[in-house]
Design a protein around this motif. Structure first.
Motif, PDB file in Angstrom:
ATOM      1  N   MET A  11     -11.876 -10.260  -1.068  1.00  0.00           N
ATOM      2  CA  MET A  11     -11.270  -9.063  -1.675  1.00  0.00           C
ATOM      3  C   MET A  11     -12.370  -8.242  -2.330  1.00  0.00           C
ATOM      4  N   GLY A  12     -12.088  -6.947  -2.467  1.00  0.00           N
ATOM      5  CA  GLY A  12     -13.101  -6.039  -2.970  1.00  0.00           C
ATOM      6  C   GLY A  12     -13.439  -6.201  -4.436  1.00  0.00           C
ATOM      7  N   SER A  13     -12.494  -6.761  -5.192  1.00  0.00           N
ATOM      8  CA  SER A  13     -12.689  -6.849  -6.646  1.00  0.00           C
ATOM      9  C   SER A  13     -11.819  -7.962  -7.212  1.00  0.00           C
ATOM     10  N   ASP A  14     -12.186  -8.463  -8.390  1.00  0.00           N
ATOM     11  CA  ASP A  14     -11.316  -9.458  -9.031  1.00  0.00           C
ATOM     12  C   ASP A  14      -9.979  -8.839  -9.428  1.00  0.00           C
ATOM     13  N   SER A  15      -9.925  -7.507  -9.505  1.00  0.00           N
ATOM     14  CA  SER A  15      -8.651  -6.858  -9.831  1.00  0.00           C
ATOM     15  C   SER A  15      -7.653  -6.956  -8.664  1.00  0.00           C
ATOM     16  N   ASP A  16      -8.124  -7.403  -7.483  1.00  0.00           N
ATOM     17  CA  ASP A  16      -7.243  -7.589  -6.327  1.00  0.00           C
ATOM     18  C   ASP A  16      -6.624  -8.990  -6.292  1.00  0.00           C
ATOM     19  N   LEU A  17      -7.082  -9.860  -7.184  1.00  0.00           N
ATOM     20  CA  LEU A  17      -6.727 -11.284  -7.086  1.00  0.00           C
ATOM     21  C   LEU A  17      -5.221 -11.548  -7.110  1.00  0.00           C
ATOM     22  N   HIS A  42     -18.670  -1.573  -0.950  1.00  0.00           N
ATOM     23  CA  HIS A  42     -19.468  -0.496  -1.539  1.00  0.00           C
ATOM     24  C   HIS A  42     -20.431  -0.972  -2.612  1.00  0.00           C
ATOM     25  N   ARG A  43     -20.025  -2.035  -3.339  1.00  0.00           N
ATOM     26  CA  ARG A  43     -20.875  -2.486  -4.456  1.00  0.00           C
ATOM     27  C   ARG A  43     -21.834  -3.605  -4.035  1.00  0.00           C
ATOM     28  N   THR A  44     -21.451  -4.351  -2.978  1.00  0.00           N
ATOM     29  CA  THR A  44     -22.339  -5.435  -2.498  1.00  0.00           C
ATOM     30  C   THR A  44     -22.446  -5.376  -0.973  1.00  0.00           C
ATOM     31  N   ALA A  65      -9.011  -9.920   4.665  1.00  0.00           N
ATOM     32  CA  ALA A  65      -9.767  -9.071   3.735  1.00  0.00           C
ATOM     33  C   ALA A  65      -8.825  -8.052   3.090  1.00  0.00           C
ATOM     34  N   GLY A  66      -8.832  -8.027   1.763  1.00  0.00           N
ATOM     35  CA  GLY A  66      -7.975  -7.098   1.032  1.00  0.00           C
ATOM     36  C   GLY A  66      -8.809  -6.145   0.198  1.00  0.00           C
ATOM     37  N   ALA A  67      -8.387  -4.882   0.186  1.00  0.00           N
ATOM     38  CA  ALA A  67      -9.083  -3.892  -0.642  1.00  0.00           C
ATOM     39  C   ALA A  67      -8.152  -2.710  -0.898  1.00  0.00           C
ATOM     40  N   GLY A  68      -8.512  -1.945  -1.924  1.00  0.00           N
ATOM     41  CA  GLY A  68      -7.683  -0.792  -2.287  1.00  0.00           C
ATOM     42  C   GLY A  68      -8.486   0.497  -2.303  1.00  0.00           C
ATOM     43  N   GLY A  69      -7.787   1.607  -2.265  1.00  0.00           N
ATOM     44  CA  GLY A  69      -8.444   2.925  -2.291  1.00  0.00           C
ATOM     45  C   GLY A  69      -9.164   3.214  -0.989  1.00  0.00           C
ATOM     46  N   LYS A  91      -2.499  -1.611  -3.313  1.00  0.00           N
ATOM     47  CA  LYS A  91      -2.281  -0.458  -4.195  1.00  0.00           C
ATOM     48  C   LYS A  91      -3.037  -0.757  -5.486  1.00  0.00           C
ATOM     49  N   SER A  92      -4.238  -0.227  -5.593  1.00  0.00           N
ATOM     50  CA  SER A  92      -5.125  -0.573  -6.703  1.00  0.00           C
ATOM     51  C   SER A  92      -5.185   0.552  -7.734  1.00  0.00           C
ATOM     52  N   SER A  93      -5.981   0.318  -8.764  1.00  0.00           N
ATOM     53  CA  SER A  93      -6.084   1.320  -9.841  1.00  0.00           C
ATOM     54  C   SER A  93      -6.675   2.632  -9.325  1.00  0.00           C
ATOM     55  N   ASN A  94      -7.481   2.568  -8.261  1.00  0.00           N
ATOM     56  CA  ASN A  94      -8.075   3.795  -7.711  1.00  0.00           C
ATOM     57  C   ASN A  94      -7.317   4.317  -6.496  1.00  0.00           C
ATOM     58  N   SER A  95      -6.119   3.750  -6.229  1.00  0.00           N
ATOM     59  CA  SER A  95      -5.283   4.258  -5.139  1.00  0.00           C
ATOM     60  C   SER A  95      -4.503   5.461  -5.626  1.00  0.00           C
TER      61      SER A  95
HETATM   62  C1  RP5 Z   1     -11.680  -1.530  -4.287  1.00  0.00           C
HETATM   63  O1  RP5 Z   1     -11.527  -0.793  -5.454  1.00  0.00           O
HETATM   64  C2  RP5 Z   1     -11.244  -2.910  -4.678  1.00  0.00           C
HETATM   65  O2  RP5 Z   1     -10.808  -3.615  -3.548  1.00  0.00           O
HETATM   66  C3  RP5 Z   1     -10.130  -2.662  -5.652  1.00  0.00           C
HETATM   67  O3  RP5 Z   1      -8.870  -2.660  -4.995  1.00  0.00           O
HETATM   68  C4  RP5 Z   1     -10.421  -1.275  -6.173  1.00  0.00           C
HETATM   69  C5  RP5 Z   1     -10.671  -1.213  -7.653  1.00  0.00           C
HETATM   70  O4  RP5 Z   1     -11.722  -2.076  -8.007  1.00  0.00           O
HETATM   71  P1  RP5 Z   1     -12.107  -2.289  -9.539  1.00  0.00           P
HETATM   72  O5  RP5 Z   1     -12.598  -0.964 -10.052  1.00  0.00           O
HETATM   73  O6  RP5 Z   1     -10.882  -2.755 -10.254  1.00  0.00           O
HETATM   74  O7  RP5 Z   1     -13.191  -3.336  -9.534  1.00  0.00           O
HETATM   75  O8  RP5 Z   1     -12.969  -1.517  -3.811  1.00  0.00           O
END
Ligand code: RP5
Length: 173
Positions: A11-17, A42-44, A65-69, A91-95
């Protein structure tokens, strides 16, 4: 000793957990060893390349693989490996509303498919990964059969409950 993982959940971030954990849970229910970690497109980016390049040699059969935005993680992994990649739009904080994640993962160019499940539907991704493993593992296939039978029985039970509620058919006039 823990077994070699067959499915890798990234996943892209621990916020996706919290969205991605149901994939690991259902796979564990099917007795399939999994690994779960963070890889950010994008970050790694170099970690992504290393992960996708070495996954098959480590014994992984399917990648979830899961990711948002701007969700490039599943597609970029699929561009590197020949393993099947299942994408989970989050559906993440940046979506904006989730459509950004769905379309980023779904609309892959010809030749580089990502099997995209519904928004936040990590559990379905886990089931699909198990079904792929089930094409060569009799035990997994049998476990999925049991699971699908339970789904069916659950609906039939609800049909019966509904019948007792409306024994003479539905007519409120
Ligand atoms: C994406 O950006 C991640 O998969 C996540 O869903 C979203 C927000 O990431 P954080 O800013 O919470 O680390 O790349």
């Amino acid at each position: 000793m823990s077994k070699t993982p067959l499915v890798s959940i990234v996943m892209g971030s621990d916020s996706d957990l919290s969205v991605m954990e149901p994939a690991a849970d259902i796979l564990q229910q099917f007795n399939i060893p999994v690994e779960l970690t963070i890889v950010s497109a994008h970050r790694t980016p170099h970690r992504l390349i290393d992960f996708a390049t070495t996954a098959q040699a480590r014994g992984i059969k399917v990648i979830i693989a899961g990711a948002g935005g701007a969700a490039h993680l599943p597609g970029m992994i699929a561009s590197i490996t020949t393993l099947p990649v299942i994408g989970v739009p989050i559906k993440s904080s940046n979506s904006i509303d989730g459509w950004d994640s769905v379309l980023s993962i779904l609309q892959m160019p010809n030749g580089v498919p990502v099997a995209t499940v519904a928004l936040n539907a990590a559990r379905n991704a886990g089931i699909l990964a198990a079904q792929i493993i089930g094409t060569y593992s009799k035990e997994t296939n049998a476990a999925i059969h049991v699971y699908k039978t339970l789904l069916k029985e659950d609906v039939i039970e609800k049909v019966e409950t509904l019948k007792t509620k409306f024994p003479n058919g539905y007519d409120k006039r």
